[in-house]
Design an enzyme around this catalytic site. Sequence first.
Site, PDB file in Angstrom:
ATOM      1  CB  ILE A 186      -0.901  -0.510   1.214  1.00 16.92           C
ATOM      2  CG1 ILE A 186      -1.965  -0.716   1.024  1.00 16.92           C
ATOM      3  CG2 ILE A 186      -1.713   1.700   1.445  1.00 16.92           C
ATOM      4  CD1 ILE A 186      -2.517  -2.082   2.267  1.00 16.92           C
ATOM      5  CG  ASP A 187       4.437   2.629   2.367  1.00 19.90           C
ATOM      6  OD1 ASP A 187       4.181   4.806   2.351  1.00 19.90           O
ATOM      7  OD2 ASP A 187       5.511   3.056   3.605  1.00 19.90           O
ATOM      8  CG  ASP A 188       6.599   0.535  -3.100  1.00 18.15           C
ATOM      9  OD1 ASP A 188       7.350   0.893  -3.296  1.00 18.15           O
ATOM     10  OD2 ASP A 188       6.705   0.027  -1.907  1.00 18.15           O
TER      11      ASP A 188
ATOM     12  CD  GLU B 149       4.857   8.240  -1.114  1.00 24.11           C
ATOM     13  OE1 GLU B 149       5.531   9.599  -2.175  1.00 24.11           O
ATOM     14  OE2 GLU B 149       5.032   9.309  -0.262  1.00 24.11           O
TER      15      GLU B 149
ATOM     16  CG  HIS C 281       3.416   7.085   2.805  1.00 27.77           C
ATOM     17  ND1 HIS C 281       4.342   6.510   2.815  1.00 27.77           N
ATOM     18  CD2 HIS C 281       4.143   8.816   3.053  1.00 27.77           C
ATOM     19  CE1 HIS C 281       5.195   7.421   3.138  1.00 27.77           C
ATOM     20  NE2 HIS C 281       4.787   8.882   3.712  1.00 27.77           N
TER      21      HIS C 281
END
Length: 672
Positions: free
Chosen positions: A411-413, A416, A487
């Site tokens: 989810i972070d990638d 971003e 994020h």
Amino acid sequence: MTATTDGTGAAEPRAAEAGHSTTVLPRTEAAGEPPKAREAAERAAARAVDHLLAHQDERGWWKGDLETNVTMDAEDLLLRQFLGVGDEKTTEAAARFIRSRQRPDGTWATFHGGPAELSATIEAYVALRLAGDAPDAAHMAAASAWIREQGGIAAARVFTRIWLALFGWWKWEDLPELPPEIMYLPKRAPLNLYDFGQWARQTIVPLTIVSALRPVRPAPFALDELHTDPRRPNPPRPLAPATTWDGLFQRLDKALHLYHRFPVGPLRRAALNSAARWIVERQENDGCWGGIQPPAVYSVIALHLLGYDLDHPVLREGLASLDRFAIWYEDAEGRPVRMIEACQSPVWDTCLAAVALVDAGLRPDHPALVKAADWMLDEQVVRSGDWAVQRPGLTPGGWSFEFHNDNYPDIDDTAEVVLALKRVDHPQPRRVEAAVERAARWTLGMQSKNGAWGAFDADNTSKLPNKLPFCDFGEVIDPPSADVTAHVVEMLAVLGMEHHPRTRRGIEWLLAEQEKCGAWFGRWGVNYVYGTGSVLPALVAAGLPASHPAVRRAVAWLEGVQNADGGWGEDLRSYRDPEWIGRGASTASQTAWALLALLAAGEREGAAVEQGVAFLARTQAEDGSWDEPHFTGTGFPWDFSINYHLYRQVFPLTALGRYLHGEPFAAERRAG
């Protein structure tokens, strides 16, 4: 480190695209800004833009070296010894790297400037013995003496003792048990496979096979010098009270050991076959597993024990993939040195680089940015993975961290990458929008019940896996974190969804998670500086005014922990010792995180921002880079730390860009 790739892991520097200037777009100077500060920031940003552009791979991506600790290198040598595939060149090059990281007292740490660590020191010592270092050599004798002082092998973590058990240096029966029958626990049962975080389950499944089969290869030497008493290498320890979690799981482990002696034969065989099938089904196109080294190493061992020979396509490609984790460079004497990356970060590095370049004023239609966007678009994961166990029916659409990892997008990638794509003026806007919409749907569907987001799975919050004696190698669950949630909130705000009910739940969770001091905990970066640097820009992007009490408390905390040199730093010991929170040597990346938070909070003309910008400008090298030996990335808080070599390039550039030009989507939000 002076790697063959100039320390970035990308291709050699290349000239700017013909006919396209690398200069940034002009912006108007803000009223009241100190001219010298602006001039210094402009010079630093221009150099950093050129440096970053020069290290883009011709296919569009960026990738910096991902440095962890010597256990990666030691375990690689142990694997080669176990399989009988070691070679002199690799062994000598790996040994040079391991020796280069030994501390003056003979020990090894797990991060730059950190304290000595027992398991890392044991594994490094054994690897050097495999490389031919004599146990009575001064550097080896110092290491073994310290190991004995700390309790010897018996006091090491479980994984270290598993590696030693493979060669008879430790008894299998003296290790915690985790049977392959865990494969059959239903999803609702405690300690089922999907109660573990993705990195843990990928490691545990092959290790259940290894633990069940208990192989022992002939040891090339004894390790008596690493025991406090070689006659009693594992002195008995009293059990914890049965009324405690430790006591309960210790007794459960005794029961599992009994089952190992008298397993149900057909069930055991079926479980081993199921585990093997689970492993093979999750092998990626490049031969690796999940894009990370530890599961790949254990998967190769497990399948080999089940009869897969080294020429089998699965093992052949698996071993080849492990070679791609190696960074080769030369030492001061021109001799080859080999460092093993635990993982590779091209998607993460590329989206962060694109954000940095646009925020620094590079034209959004610059060929380098369009090429990066094309590469990122091609990397979107459009098939289901293990995350679908908790979210069946959800349409895929995320991005992974690595080159090849379709089973575990994170989810972070994803957040971003969307933030990067939204900054690029791509010639095929519909293609970009389709990918962004798919990513947003997937991300919204991965929200946990509490309103926040974890990294890889939804609602991966059971604390029981952390209690198992087997699981002492670091965090083994993936609960929601403030940095990932921030994020996502920032991404949703940029997409015009700041008022969406799911976004508002994420904001409410973030506000409730703020520490009394005003900071936020950093799960995937070190530590409260990273968490706060992630959360404040997200909250402001989602509509919180700079005057909001949560924002003001965070600003006060950041200003209070700024170092005298104008920078910010936070040591990894902050994960264990509150005295270290917000304290540490100033680094470029952590200074940038603090600046991103302060700039978002409207502190652009404040003294803290001016001093932070001056620190970045003053500490920049002539080639536009920054030096940063300190580890500012987090794998498992305290237990596994990372030095992302590109962090010191992308985050300072982003902060300088926002100082010079403001936040890139602010005007759109005001117009909306």
